[in-house]
Design an enzyme around this catalytic site. Structure first.
Site, short mmCIF file in Angstrom:
data_model
loop_
_atom_site.label_atom_id
_atom_site.label_comp_id
_atom_site.label_asym_id
_atom_site.label_seq_id
_atom_site.Cartn_x
_atom_site.Cartn_y
_atom_site.Cartn_z
N ASP A 59 0.85 -1.19 0.00
CA ASP A 59 0.00 0.00 0.00
C ASP A 59 0.89 1.24 0.00
O ASP A 59 1.90 1.31 0.69
CB ASP A 59 -0.92 0.00 1.22
CG ASP A 59 -2.07 0.99 1.07
OD1 ASP A 59 -3.22 0.52 0.88
OD2 ASP A 59 -1.83 2.21 1.14
N ILE A 60 0.47 2.25 -0.76
CA ILE A 60 1.26 3.47 -0.90
C ILE A 60 1.22 4.32 0.38
O ILE A 60 2.10 5.14 0.61
CB ILE A 60 0.76 4.28 -2.12
CG1 ILE A 60 1.85 5.19 -2.67
CG2 ILE A 60 -0.52 5.04 -1.80
CD1 ILE A 60 1.53 5.78 -4.03
N ASN B 7 -12.97 -3.32 2.08
CA ASN B 7 -14.04 -2.32 2.14
C ASN B 7 -14.90 -2.44 0.89
O ASN B 7 -14.38 -2.50 -0.23
CB ASN B 7 -13.44 -0.92 2.22
CG ASN B 7 -12.74 -0.67 3.54
OD1 ASN B 7 -13.28 -0.99 4.59
ND2 ASN B 7 -11.54 -0.11 3.50
N GLU C 113 -12.33 3.34 -1.49
CA GLU C 113 -11.84 4.47 -2.30
C GLU C 113 -11.56 4.06 -3.75
O GLU C 113 -11.74 4.86 -4.66
CB GLU C 113 -10.55 5.04 -1.69
CG GLU C 113 -10.76 5.68 -0.33
CD GLU C 113 -9.44 6.02 0.35
OE1 GLU C 113 -8.37 5.81 -0.26
OE2 GLU C 113 -9.50 6.49 1.50
N VAL C 114 -11.04 2.86 -3.93
CA VAL C 114 -10.64 2.42 -5.27
C VAL C 114 -11.62 1.36 -5.75
O VAL C 114 -11.77 0.30 -5.11
CB VAL C 114 -9.20 1.86 -5.27
CG1 VAL C 114 -8.80 1.41 -6.68
CG2 VAL C 114 -8.21 2.91 -4.74
N HIS D 166 -10.12 -5.10 -3.71
CA HIS D 166 -8.82 -5.28 -3.06
C HIS D 166 -9.04 -5.75 -1.64
O HIS D 166 -9.97 -5.33 -0.96
CB HIS D 166 -7.97 -4.00 -3.08
CG HIS D 166 -8.69 -2.77 -2.64
ND1 HIS D 166 -9.63 -2.14 -3.42
CD2 HIS D 166 -8.62 -2.05 -1.50
CE1 HIS D 166 -10.10 -1.08 -2.79
NE2 HIS D 166 -9.51 -1.00 -1.61
N HIS E 46 -7.04 -5.86 1.94
CA HIS E 46 -5.90 -5.35 2.70
C HIS E 46 -5.36 -6.46 3.58
O HIS E 46 -6.13 -7.17 4.23
CB HIS E 46 -6.32 -4.20 3.62
CG HIS E 46 -6.88 -3.00 2.94
ND1 HIS E 46 -6.18 -1.82 2.77
CD2 HIS E 46 -8.10 -2.77 2.39
CE1 HIS E 46 -6.94 -0.92 2.17
NE2 HIS E 46 -8.11 -1.48 1.92
#
Ligand code: AMP
Length: 120
Positions: free
Chosen positions: A32-33, A90, A98-99, A103, A105
Site C-alpha cells: 500500500d502506498i 471495504n 476508495e478504489v 482489493h 488489505h
C-alpha cells in the site's frame, strides 16, 4: 459498472508502478502506498471486478480459488502467518471504499487493536 481508469487497473496494465509482493495468474499483491501498519499489502484480482460483492457474483470458480489462495500465499510470502495478520475488504460507500477495483488489505507487524474504531 467497472471503471477501467481506476488506479489499480492502471497498475495491472503497467501504466503506474507498484512494489509487488506476489504475482500469479489470478492476483497481484503489492505494498500500500500509504501504509497503516508496519506491513500493509493489497491483494487484487487480475479480472475487472469492482468489489467483493461484484466478484462473489460474477467471478469464475477458478478466479475465486486463485484469488483466495493468493491472499494466503501473500501472507506466507510476507512471513506474517505465525504472528498473525488482519484481512479486510471495504465494499462501497459506508465502508469507505476508495478504489473501485476489488482489493483485500493485509495488515500485520504489530498488535492491530480493535476490529472497528469506537463510535464517538
Ligand atoms: P480502500 O479505502 O479500501 O479503497 O483502500 C484503498 C487503498 O489503496 C488505500 O489504502 C490507499 O493507500 C491505496 N492506494 C491508492 N493508490 C495506491 C497506489 N498507487 N499504490 C498502492 N496503494 C494505493
Amino acid at each position: 459498472m467497472y471503471d477501467p481508469s481506476n488506479v489499480f487497473a492502471k497498475i495491472l496494465r503497467g501504466e503506474i508502478p507498484c512494489k509487488p509482493v506476489l504475482d500469479t495468474e489470478y492476483a497481484l499483491a503489492f505494498h500500500d502506498i500509504n501504509p497503516q501498519a508496519p506491513i500493509h499489502v493489497l491483494v487484487i484480482p487480475k479480472g475487472s471486478y469492482v468489489s467483493w460483492d461484484d466478484f462473489s457474483q460474477r467471478a469464475t470458480p477458478a478466479e475465486i480459488a486463485g484469488f483466495v489462495r493468493a491472499v494466503g500465499e501473500t501472507a506466507r510470502t510476507l512471513g506474517v502467518e505465525a504472528d498473525g495478520y488482519r484481512v479486510l475488504s471495504n465494499v462501497g460507500t459506508q465502508a469507505g471504499q476508495e478504489v473501485p477495483h476489488l482489493h483485500v488489505h493485509i495488515f500485520a507487524g504489530r498488535p492491530l487493536g480493535p476490529m472497528l474504531a469506537k463510535r464517538d
